[in-house]
Design an enzyme around this catalytic site. Structure first.
Site, PDB file in Angstrom:
ATOM      1  N   HIS A  54      17.436  45.776   7.262  1.00  0.00           N
ATOM      2  CA  HIS A  54      17.816  44.530   7.924  1.00  0.00           C
ATOM      3  C   HIS A  54      16.756  43.454   7.729  1.00  0.00           C
ATOM      4  O   HIS A  54      17.074  42.262   7.753  1.00  0.00           O
ATOM      5  CB  HIS A  54      18.088  44.772   9.412  1.00  0.00           C
ATOM      6  CG  HIS A  54      19.435  45.371   9.673  1.00  0.00           C
ATOM      7  ND1 HIS A  54      20.395  44.754  10.455  1.00  0.00           N
ATOM      8  CD2 HIS A  54      20.000  46.525   9.229  1.00  0.00           C
ATOM      9  CE1 HIS A  54      21.486  45.514  10.489  1.00  0.00           C
ATOM     10  NE2 HIS A  54      21.267  46.592   9.766  1.00  0.00           N
ATOM     11  N   ASP A  55      15.511  43.855   7.541  1.00  0.00           N
ATOM     12  CA  ASP A  55      14.470  42.870   7.256  1.00  0.00           C
ATOM     13  C   ASP A  55      14.597  42.343   5.836  1.00  0.00           C
ATOM     14  O   ASP A  55      14.668  41.135   5.603  1.00  0.00           O
ATOM     15  CB  ASP A  55      13.081  43.479   7.463  1.00  0.00           C
ATOM     16  CG  ASP A  55      11.977  42.460   7.182  1.00  0.00           C
ATOM     17  OD1 ASP A  55      12.104  41.318   7.670  1.00  0.00           O
ATOM     18  OD2 ASP A  55      11.013  42.793   6.487  1.00  0.00           O
ATOM     19  N   GLY A  60      14.096  38.275   2.626  1.00  0.00           N
ATOM     20  CA  GLY A  60      13.206  39.165   1.889  1.00  0.00           C
ATOM     21  C   GLY A  60      12.389  40.045   2.818  1.00  0.00           C
ATOM     22  O   GLY A  60      12.455  39.926   4.045  1.00  0.00           O
ATOM     23  N   THR A 178      21.737  59.823   5.501  1.00  0.00           N
ATOM     24  CA  THR A 178      21.538  61.257   5.687  1.00  0.00           C
ATOM     25  C   THR A 178      20.733  61.527   6.957  1.00  0.00           C
ATOM     26  O   THR A 178      20.695  62.647   7.453  1.00  0.00           O
ATOM     27  CB  THR A 178      20.841  61.891   4.461  1.00  0.00           C
ATOM     28  OG1 THR A 178      20.837  63.312   4.614  1.00  0.00           O
ATOM     29  CG2 THR A 178      19.423  61.395   4.290  1.00  0.00           C
ATOM     30  N   ASP A 239      17.964  64.669   3.102  1.00  0.00           N
ATOM     31  CA  ASP A 239      18.395  65.537   2.001  1.00  0.00           C
ATOM     32  C   ASP A 239      19.610  64.910   1.320  1.00  0.00           C
ATOM     33  O   ASP A 239      19.945  63.762   1.581  1.00  0.00           O
ATOM     34  CB  ASP A 239      18.711  66.951   2.527  1.00  0.00           C
ATOM     35  CG  ASP A 239      19.762  66.964   3.649  1.00  0.00           C
ATOM     36  OD1 ASP A 239      20.492  65.944   3.805  1.00  0.00           O
ATOM     37  OD2 ASP A 239      19.862  67.964   4.376  1.00  0.00           O
TER      38      ASP A 239
END
Length: 311
Positions: A54-55, A60, A178, A239
């Site tokens: 989100h940053d 950027g 994940t 994983d």
């Protein structure tokens, strides 16, 4: 891999030994902070990864999402469910004791997200540093730049492309799911249950048995604070199980499921589901590109004293 044409031009100014003289223990201090926070709260790694996404996608990778206040990125409802800000703040406080005014919040966030992956079983990725903190943080920039959970593949590709990231990067970086969890509202529009308990799939790409399980975890009228694990089998381990989940049509979000609805992305999903080492290799390269998107370097931006406010 930083010379990739899809990397930001500023990324070439990042350096693997940026803090070698000015703050040689920076990586050790950040990792210790992330490790301690994760021991206390296993949900921290997923939150740190999401915070970096989100940053970097808005202004950027410049820590602009960390700034508090009305009208900032952080104040936008699309960022209301972000967490782990306190982990970044804790790491920054330690660094300000030992290396005052030296390490940017943007570098702390990139390192913390990198460490979140390694501490949950993923690959260790060397990443260059030298990012500067941005001074601009506007809620109005958020919606047009971040991925929503109901996006189509084309919508996601368009946003990733605007950041210099490819379809391969999209598939690989989606593997962040994940680990982590999501609020029921992020996927509850994919099915509905009537008062008799009969289930109707609104999104036919979702496995019906899995949808039924989700209705039990997210019953009608349930608290909006309830969360569900992104990966139903190994939710705390980084994983390749996310890709196996996709092939079983049990991706939690619509934006997950669309990765197996198209031949371009499906081939990569199958490849990573069958070969964790290949996913980890790809993750290292794509994470480098993600954490270099639109970085500010040199005389741009600043090094904040506190991550939640500009100097």
């Amino acid at each position: 891999m930083l010379s990739s044409s899809s990397s930001s031009s500023s990324s070439s100014e990042l350096s693997f030994d940026f803090y070698a003289a000015s703050c040689p223990s920076v990586e050790f201090m950040v990792k210790n902070t992330v490790r301690a926070a994760t021991s206390a709260d296993p949900s921290v790694p997923g939150k740190l990864l999401r915070l970096l996404f989100h940053d970097c996608f808005v202004e950027g990778c410049d820590a602009s999402v960390l700034i508090e206040g009305g009208g900032t990125e952080r104040s936008d409802p699309a960022n209301a469910s972000l967490g782990a800000f306190s982990v970044i703040d804790s790491a920054k406080r330690v660094l300000e004791i030992f290396c005052p005014g030296v390490v940017s919040c943007a570098d702390v966030l990139a390192l913390a997200a990198r460490d979140a992956v390694e501490l949950t079983g993923g690959p260790r990725i060397p990443i260059p540093m030298g990012r500067r903190d941005g001074r601009v943080s506007a809620a109005s920039n958020v919606r047009t730049n971040i991925i929503d959970t109901n996006f189509s593949l084309d919508q996601m590709v368009k946003i990733f492309s605007s950041k210099g990231l490819s379809l391969d990067d999209l598939v690989i970086l989606s593997g962040a799911h994940t680990i982590g969890s999501a609020h029921c509202g992020a996927f509850s529009d994919r099915f509905k249950e009537d008062s008799q308990g009969n289930l109707t799939l609104i999104d036919s790409s979702l496995d019906k048995d899995y949808a039924f399980q989700l209705t039990k975890q997210c019953p009608a009228g349930a608290s909006p604070s309830i969360t569900v694990k992104n990966d139903p089998q190994t939710p705390l381990v980084f994983d390749n199980n996310y890709f196996k989940v996709l092939l079983a049509h049990k991706g939690l979000f619509h934006s997950d499921s669309v990765l197996v609805s198209n031949g371009r992305s499906m081939n990569r999903v199958v490849e990573f589901a069958n070969d964790q080492a290949r996913f980890f290799e790809g993750w290292g390269q794509s994470f480098l590109r993600l954490s270099s998107v639109g970085v500010k370097t040199g005389g741009e931006g600043e090094v904040r004293q506190t991550c939640s406010a500009t100097n």
